[in-house]
Design an enzyme around this catalytic site. Structure first.
Site, short mmCIF file in Angstrom:
data_model
loop_
_atom_site.label_atom_id
_atom_site.label_comp_id
_atom_site.label_asym_id
_atom_site.label_seq_id
_atom_site.Cartn_x
_atom_site.Cartn_y
_atom_site.Cartn_z
N LYS A 160 0.84 -1.20 0.00
CA LYS A 160 0.00 0.00 0.00
C LYS A 160 0.88 1.25 0.00
O LYS A 160 0.62 2.20 -0.74
CB LYS A 160 -0.95 -0.03 1.20
CG LYS A 160 -2.05 -1.08 1.04
CD LYS A 160 -2.80 -1.39 2.32
CE LYS A 160 -3.75 -2.59 2.06
NZ LYS A 160 -4.46 -3.05 3.26
N GLN A 165 -4.89 -1.92 9.45
CA GLN A 165 -4.75 -3.23 8.81
C GLN A 165 -5.40 -4.32 9.67
O GLN A 165 -5.12 -4.42 10.87
CB GLN A 165 -3.26 -3.54 8.57
CG GLN A 165 -3.01 -4.81 7.80
CD GLN A 165 -3.52 -4.77 6.35
OE1 GLN A 165 -3.62 -3.70 5.75
NE2 GLN A 165 -3.85 -5.92 5.80
N ASP A 187 -11.23 2.85 4.19
CA ASP A 187 -11.58 1.43 4.10
C ASP A 187 -13.10 1.24 4.00
O ASP A 187 -13.57 0.17 3.60
CB ASP A 187 -11.09 0.69 5.35
CG ASP A 187 -9.93 -0.25 5.06
OD1 ASP A 187 -9.79 -0.68 3.90
OD2 ASP A 187 -9.20 -0.56 6.00
N1 GUN Z 1 -6.80 -7.02 5.65
C1 GUN Z 1 -7.06 -7.72 4.53
N2 GUN Z 1 -7.69 -6.95 3.61
C2 GUN Z 1 -7.83 -5.73 4.18
C3 GUN Z 1 -8.39 -4.50 3.73
O1 GUN Z 1 -8.90 -4.37 2.62
N3 GUN Z 1 -8.33 -3.46 4.61
C4 GUN Z 1 -7.78 -3.60 5.84
N4 GUN Z 1 -7.78 -2.53 6.64
N5 GUN Z 1 -7.24 -4.72 6.28
C5 GUN Z 1 -7.27 -5.78 5.46
#
Ligand code: GUN
Length: 283
Positions: free
Chosen positions: A50, A94, A117
């Site tokens: 990311k 996350q 998110d």
């Molecule tokens: N863990 C796995 N996929 C995601 C996601 O799309 N967002 C977040 N915050 N954590 C994740």
């Protein structure tokens, strides 16, 4: 039947290029903050990806790393600081968080106008009311991929397997908003194979390697594979790609399907947050 491979990698690269140009032209300086607790290698890898993608599209990023034994209070304190930081447009925590942390409280603590998110109950509620603001990245990325390939789901029988708040439920809402007739299946669904066989579009978020086989799929169906599983040291999806591609009309590969679209969508959501904050939009 000639199957259409829905190439999420190529699609995401095109979109990221356009996004970088839009960001450069906007005069804005968007910033994403990530919060991670613990040292799970998979989660760390996703967060690194990311940050790398942020760099690619000229989004600034900061990473907050907390120890695996961090308390809920410690995470909430980190979120409070980021909420109050005028330089931060988007906050991503996350998931999954270590078990001792109250993930629901953490998700609710993120300012709704920085919730890139889209997991805050207010943002999910807006999505379910048909008036979305921030939409969770994986299902939004899937809708973008379908649109790029001119796949109109209106009137289709859609079957989503999995009812998580990050993928399954918002996916069902987006497909409903796009006029599909949606069945949301889960671990207690009876006769899952019968439900799957009716699907004109199938979205699988099961998390089991090669769970969906060719016999289960309706000829010509659009098959979207959200699964990321290890099988004999290889990354594979929920769908037995080599078998299902022989019957499906369109299919996403793993890797190179849904995954890259999720990250590109996170970048788009972060720019959206920056634009909305710049306009001081009240909603
Ligand atoms: N863990 C796995 N996929 C995601 C996601 O799309 N967002 C977040 N915050 N954590 C994740």
């Amino acid at each position: 039947m000639v199957v259409m491979i829905l190439d999420g990698k190529a699609c995401s690269e095109r979109r990221l290029e356009i996004l970088r140009e839009e960001i450069d032209e906007s005069g804005l300086n968007p910033h994403l903050a990530t919060v991670i607790a613990g040292s799970d290698p998979g989660s760390q890898m996703y967060v690194r990806m990311k940050h790398r993608t942020c760099e690619q599209v000229h989004i600034g990023s900061v990473g907050i790393e907390l120890p695996a034994d961090a308390t809920t209070g410690r995470v909430l304190e980190a979120i409070r600081r980021l909420n109050d930081d005028a330089d931060i447009d988007g906050i991503l925590v996350q998931l999954p968080l270590p078990g001792q942390i109250d993930a629901d409280r953490v998700i609710r603590a993120v300012r709704t106008d920085k919730d890139v998110d889209g997991f805050h109950p207010l943002n999910l509620g807006l999505l379910f009311s048909g008036k979305p603001n921030f939409i969770p990245c994986t299902p939004k990325g899937i809708m973008t991929l379908l649109a790029e390939y001119h796949i109109d789901v209106a009137g289709m029988q859609a079957v989503v397997i999995g009812r998580s708040i990050d993928v399954g439920r918002p996916m069902a809402a987006l497909l409903t908003n796009a006029d599909a007739t949606v069945t949301l299946c889960h671990s207690r669904t009876k006769n899952l194979a019968d439900e799957v066989k009716r699907a004109d579009i199938l979205v699988s978020t099961v998390g089991r390697a090669h769970f969906i086989t060719a016999e289960m799929v309706k000829p010509g169906a659009v098959v979207i594979d959200v699964g990321i599983n290890q099988l004999n040291g290889r990354l594979v999806g929920d769908v037995d790609f080599s078998g299902v591609r022989e019957v499906a009309g369109a299919i996403t590969p793993v890797p190179g399907g849904v995954g890259p679209m999720t990250i590109a969508t996170l970048m788009e959501n972060t720019f959206l947050a920056a634009k909305l904050r710049a306009c001081n939009t009240v909603w």
